[in-house]
Motif scaffolding. Structure first.
Motif, mmCIF file in Angstrom:
data_model
loop_
_atom_site.group_PDB
_atom_site.id
_atom_site.type_symbol
_atom_site.label_atom_id
_atom_site.label_comp_id
_atom_site.label_asym_id
_atom_site.label_seq_id
_atom_site.Cartn_x
_atom_site.Cartn_y
_atom_site.Cartn_z
ATOM 1 N N ASP A 112 -8.596 8.459 -3.321
ATOM 2 C CA ASP A 112 -8.005 7.167 -2.989
ATOM 3 C C ASP A 112 -8.975 6.025 -3.248
ATOM 4 O OD1 ASP A 112 -5.308 7.759 -1.823
ATOM 5 O OD2 ASP A 112 -6.512 9.033 -0.516
ATOM 6 N N VAL A 113 -8.435 4.817 -3.348
ATOM 7 C CA VAL A 113 -9.230 3.610 -3.566
ATOM 8 C C VAL A 113 -8.791 2.544 -2.569
ATOM 9 C CG1 VAL A 113 -9.700 1.688 -5.145
ATOM 10 C CG2 VAL A 113 -9.682 4.046 -6.010
ATOM 11 N N MET A 114 -9.794 1.891 -1.951
ATOM 12 C CA MET A 114 -9.523 0.771 -1.055
ATOM 13 C C MET A 114 -10.367 -0.419 -1.498
ATOM 14 S SD MET A 114 -10.624 -1.234 1.664
ATOM 15 C CE MET A 114 -11.932 -0.376 2.522
ATOM 16 N N ILE A 115 -9.737 -1.587 -1.626
ATOM 17 C CA ILE A 115 -10.442 -2.813 -1.986
ATOM 18 C C ILE A 115 -10.218 -3.834 -0.878
ATOM 19 C CG2 ILE A 115 -10.631 -4.707 -3.648
ATOM 20 C CD1 ILE A 115 -9.618 -2.774 -5.798
ATOM 21 N N ARG A 116 -11.323 -4.377 -0.362
ATOM 22 C CA ARG A 116 -11.229 -5.351 0.739
ATOM 23 C C ARG A 116 -12.282 -6.434 0.520
ATOM 24 N NH1 ARG A 116 -11.691 -3.910 7.220
ATOM 25 N NH2 ARG A 116 -11.650 -6.059 7.985
ATOM 26 N N PRO A 117 -11.892 -7.590 -0.027
ATOM 27 C CA PRO A 117 -12.869 -8.647 -0.297
ATOM 28 C C PRO A 117 -13.609 -9.132 0.947
ATOM 29 C CG PRO A 117 -10.844 -9.059 -1.502
ATOM 30 C CD PRO A 117 -10.561 -7.935 -0.566
ATOM 31 N N ARG A 118 -12.937 -9.171 2.086
ATOM 32 C CA ARG A 118 -13.610 -9.614 3.318
ATOM 33 C C ARG A 118 -14.294 -8.412 3.954
ATOM 34 N NH1 ARG A 118 -11.830 -10.276 8.786
ATOM 35 N NH2 ARG A 118 -9.706 -9.754 8.159
ATOM 36 N N THR A 119 -15.591 -8.503 4.130
ATOM 37 C CA THR A 119 -16.337 -7.400 4.728
ATOM 38 C C THR A 119 -16.063 -7.336 6.220
ATOM 39 O OG1 THR A 119 -18.268 -8.831 5.012
ATOM 40 C CG2 THR A 119 -18.157 -7.517 2.994
ATOM 41 N N VAL A 158 -7.027 -8.968 -5.575
ATOM 42 C CA VAL A 158 -6.930 -8.862 -4.118
ATOM 43 C C VAL A 158 -7.649 -10.061 -3.514
ATOM 44 C CG1 VAL A 158 -7.332 -7.424 -2.093
ATOM 45 C CG2 VAL A 158 -6.973 -6.347 -4.331
ATOM 46 N N HIS A 159 -6.901 -10.881 -2.778
ATOM 47 C CA HIS A 159 -7.466 -12.115 -2.232
ATOM 48 C C HIS A 159 -8.201 -11.870 -0.921
ATOM 49 C CE1 HIS A 159 -5.420 -14.686 -5.171
ATOM 50 N NE2 HIS A 159 -4.410 -13.842 -5.068
ATOM 51 N N TYR A 160 -9.029 -12.835 -0.585
ATOM 52 C CA TYR A 160 -9.804 -12.771 0.656
ATOM 53 C C TYR A 160 -8.839 -12.631 1.844
ATOM 54 C CZ TYR A 160 -13.539 -13.892 3.948
ATOM 55 O OH TYR A 160 -14.470 -13.844 4.960
ATOM 56 N N GLY A 161 -9.146 -11.700 2.705
ATOM 57 C CA GLY A 161 -8.276 -11.457 3.862
ATOM 58 C C GLY A 161 -7.224 -10.401 3.606
ATOM 59 N N GLU A 162 -7.039 -10.013 2.326
ATOM 60 C CA GLU A 162 -6.078 -8.968 1.988
ATOM 61 C C GLU A 162 -6.788 -7.621 1.849
ATOM 62 O OE1 GLU A 162 -2.750 -11.472 -0.602
ATOM 63 O OE2 GLU A 162 -4.310 -10.316 -1.653
ATOM 64 N N ALA A 175 -6.147 -3.815 -0.223
ATOM 65 C CA ALA A 175 -5.359 -2.978 -1.138
ATOM 66 C C ALA A 175 -5.842 -1.552 -0.968
ATOM 67 C CB ALA A 175 -5.538 -3.442 -2.577
ATOM 68 N N ASP A 176 -4.987 -0.716 -0.421
ATOM 69 C CA ASP A 176 -5.378 0.653 -0.089
ATOM 70 C C ASP A 176 -4.311 1.612 -0.607
ATOM 71 O OD1 ASP A 176 -6.121 3.086 1.080
ATOM 72 O OD2 ASP A 176 -6.943 2.088 2.852
ATOM 73 N N SER A 177 -4.729 2.529 -1.478
ATOM 74 C CA SER A 177 -3.762 3.451 -2.086
ATOM 75 C C SER A 177 -3.142 4.403 -1.070
ATOM 76 C CB SER A 177 -4.440 4.265 -3.205
ATOM 77 O OG SER A 177 -5.510 5.045 -2.695
ATOM 78 N N ARG A 178 -3.662 4.436 0.156
ATOM 79 C CA ARG A 178 -3.136 5.352 1.169
ATOM 80 C C ARG A 178 -1.949 4.780 1.942
ATOM 81 N NH1 ARG A 178 -8.844 6.158 4.035
ATOM 82 N NH2 ARG A 178 -8.741 3.916 3.585
ATOM 83 N N ASP A 179 -1.674 3.477 1.787
ATOM 84 C CA ASP A 179 -0.554 2.896 2.528
ATOM 85 C C ASP A 179 0.196 1.895 1.662
ATOM 86 O OD1 ASP A 179 -2.018 0.460 2.581
ATOM 87 O OD2 ASP A 179 -3.050 1.084 4.411
ATOM 88 N N GLU A 180 1.057 1.101 2.306
ATOM 89 C CA GLU A 180 1.920 0.193 1.551
ATOM 90 C C GLU A 180 1.146 -0.907 0.834
ATOM 91 O OE1 GLU A 180 1.501 -1.249 5.741
ATOM 92 O OE2 GLU A 180 1.998 0.652 4.756
ATOM 93 N N THR A 181 -0.092 -1.207 1.306
ATOM 94 C CA THR A 181 -0.885 -2.248 0.636
ATOM 95 C C THR A 181 -1.327 -1.794 -0.756
ATOM 96 O OG1 THR A 181 -2.996 -1.473 1.552
ATOM 97 C CG2 THR A 181 -1.734 -3.064 2.861
ATOM 98 N N LYS A 214 -2.879 -2.625 -9.284
ATOM 99 C CA LYS A 214 -2.084 -2.579 -10.511
ATOM 100 C C LYS A 214 -2.480 -1.358 -11.352
ATOM 101 C CE LYS A 214 -0.203 -6.403 -9.216
ATOM 102 N NZ LYS A 214 1.142 -6.384 -8.619
ATOM 103 N N LYS A 215 -1.937 -1.290 -12.562
ATOM 104 C CA LYS A 215 -2.135 -0.113 -13.397
ATOM 105 C C LYS A 215 -3.556 0.027 -13.920
ATOM 106 C CE LYS A 215 2.647 0.219 -15.051
ATOM 107 N NZ LYS A 215 3.526 0.200 -16.249
ATOM 108 N N ASP A 216 -4.395 -1.009 -13.773
ATOM 109 C CA ASP A 216 -5.784 -0.878 -14.207
ATOM 110 C C ASP A 216 -6.595 -0.021 -13.239
ATOM 111 O OD1 ASP A 216 -5.375 -3.131 -12.429
ATOM 112 O OD2 ASP A 216 -7.502 -3.566 -12.677
ATOM 113 N N VAL A 217 -6.024 0.250 -12.052
ATOM 114 C CA VAL A 217 -6.669 1.101 -11.058
ATOM 115 C C VAL A 217 -5.873 2.401 -10.958
ATOM 116 C CG1 VAL A 217 -7.375 1.346 -8.660
ATOM 117 C CG2 VAL A 217 -7.532 -0.893 -9.784
ATOM 118 N N GLN A 218 -6.475 3.486 -11.378
ATOM 119 C CA GLN A 218 -5.822 4.799 -11.325
ATOM 120 C C GLN A 218 -6.411 5.602 -10.172
ATOM 121 O OE1 GLN A 218 -5.602 6.827 -15.221
ATOM 122 N NE2 GLN A 218 -6.344 4.921 -16.126
#
Length: 468
Positions: free
Chosen positions: A175-182, A217-221, A223-229, A234-238
């Motif tokens: 899985d991949v998770m992206i979170r701009p806000r630490t 993915v904007h600040y405060g958002e 993106a986690d492949s494990r849930d609805e976020t 997008k397709k550049d992330v496999q």
């Protein structure tokens, strides 16, 4: 009348004799025909046997050569074909067969034809190098989490009719998770989509990724492949890519044969260092490897680290932009506290059977109590600080113990970053801005990608029966 009767009897006897003779002649012709066909059948059978024997002898030499290449590797140069054959000398003349090598003409991949001959029979196979098929800024066979806002330069895929590209940013076996806000940052109401602190990808001036191949993915958002976020990815992330055999893709041999690659690494003048007792030797050896290039001809600087790798500079000089560097980290964490810009080359991190991903905790100095509470104890000051960041960010002990690398600061590699730890959980905390470059990737791995037979290229050449 008696004379006439006797003549008639003589004529009838002669007629009978003629008929018998004709039948005998026909029978003889039939027997001769059958015998001739039998002889032909025997000759053809003998020819088939001879052909199959010659083919078997040729296959014996070819199979021996392929086994040796898979075990020991082979160096091929169009300028010295004889040197390639010499490396196969233990298999030359096996079963009376002859081995040959010819470079393919007009081959973009520089493929070779390896074949064996016996009598007029020939069997062969095509040899090709590993291609490093995963064209992406970041590749991992495990899972990954990215904290902080960064702009990556992805790999360019197919160019569409509208002039936009199908880009490739991340390829992950998990899985991949992206979170701009630490986690330690607070978000004010004014921040959000308009904040410049976001994760995105960009190709450069005049070139753009297609919208469906551009994760943002904007600040405060999150993106986690494990849930609805995960819809923000997008397709550049496999993610959750199956059957990732990265070692074979980049080096041409299964991971179990890593010793073959390491031996070739050393033969080509690569630096090998054991850092089990001192992770800071990693960066120092990089400087030594780059400096050595000035005194010998080499396309790249190669460093193979056995153990943990601390890339923190600690006041040491910065790495130059040339030559490209290949840093291989075996059975060790990769740590960075500070900044490295630029890092031109490729980082390849992998684990062998000696080290389970769960054992990375010890290299970080992570101590996990029976109740699941985590603390840190490490004599390397940089790793001690990073350990504390890991335990405060990755609150799941099982996940924390499987972190293969952690960056806190700025790391901007140009080339490729590959983490081949199938059950690992990579965490990037800070400014990580990888730029994919196929050209630099090729230069970094120059001379190390192993030659291997192309699976569907085996063939034999049989002349017509009777000519063998």
């Amino acid at each position: 009348m008696k004379y006439i009767a006797e003549c008639k009897r003589d004529q009838e006897g002669m007629a009978t004799l003629a008929v018998v003779a004709s039948i005998a002649l026909i029978t003889l012709l039939i027997v001769l025909g059958v015998s001739r066909r039998a002889v032909n059948d025997i000759q053809q059978t003998q020819a088939k046997i001879t052909t199959e024997q010659s083919l078997s002898r040729a296959w014996a030499a070819l199979d021996c050569a392929i086994a040796k290449i898979k075990h020991d590797g082979i160096h091929l140069s169009k300028d010295d074909v004889a040197a390639g054959i010499a490396q196969l000398s233990p298999c030359q003349h096996i079963a009376g067969s002859q081995l040959w090598l010819d470079p393919w003409q007009n081959s973009d991949r520089g493929m070779w034809h390896l074949y064996a001959t016996h009598a007029q029979q020939q069997v062969g196979v095509t040899l090709a190098k590993a291609t490093g098929a995963r064209r992406s800024s970041f590749v991992t066979s495990g899972s990954a989490a990215f904290y902080g806002g960064n702009t990556w330069r992805p790999a360019k895929g197919k160019k569409r009719e509208d002039g936009l590209y199908e880009c490739h940013s991340i390829v992950a076996g998990g899985d991949v998770m992206i979170r701009p806000r630490t986690p330690d940052e607070s978000q004010s109401e004014s921040e959000g989509e308009n904040s410049s602190n976001k994760f995105t990808v960009h190709l450069g001036e005049g070139e753009e990724c297609a919208p469906e191949y551009k994760t943002e993915v904007h600040y405060g958002e999150v993106a986690d492949s494990r849930d609805e976020t995960g819809a923000r990815l997008k397709k550049d992330v496999q993610t959750n890519v199956e059957n990732m055999d990265l070692f074979k893709e980049y080096f041409g041999v299964p991971r179990a044969q890593w010793k073959t690659v390491r031996e070739q690494f050393e033969r080509q003048g690569g630096f090998v260092v054991n850092t089990q007792d001192d992770p800071s030797l990693c960066y120092e050896t990089l400087l030594d490897a780059v400096a050595s290039i000035k005194h010998r001809e080499s396309a790249n600087a190669k460093v193979w680290v056995d153990g943990p790798c601390d890339l923190s500079r600690e006041g040491l000089e910065a790495l130059p932009s040339e030559p490209p560097i290949l840093l291989v980290v075996q059975d060790g964490i990769v740590a960075l506290r500070g900044a490295i810009k630029p890092f031109k080359g490729a980082v390849y991190q992998f684990n062998t059977d000696k080290l389970n991903a769960r054992e990375f905790a010890e290299q970080w100095g992570i101590i996990i109590s029976e109740s699941g509470e985590m603390s840190c104890s490490h004599n390397d000051s940089n790793i001690q600080v990073l350990c504390q960041l890991i335990t405060s960010t990755v609150t799941n002990p099982e996940q924390a113990r499987r972190v293969p690398f952690w960056f806190d600061g700025s790391f901007e590699p140009e080339g490729a970053f590959i983490t081949d730890v199938p059950s690992g959980h990579s965490v990037v905390y800070g400014s990580f801005k990888p730029t994919y470059s196929g050209e630099i990737l090729q230069k970094s791995f120059a001379g190390l990608r192993q030659w291997r037979p192309v699976g569907n290229s085996y063939h034999d050449i049989k002349p017509p029966h009777g000519e063998g």
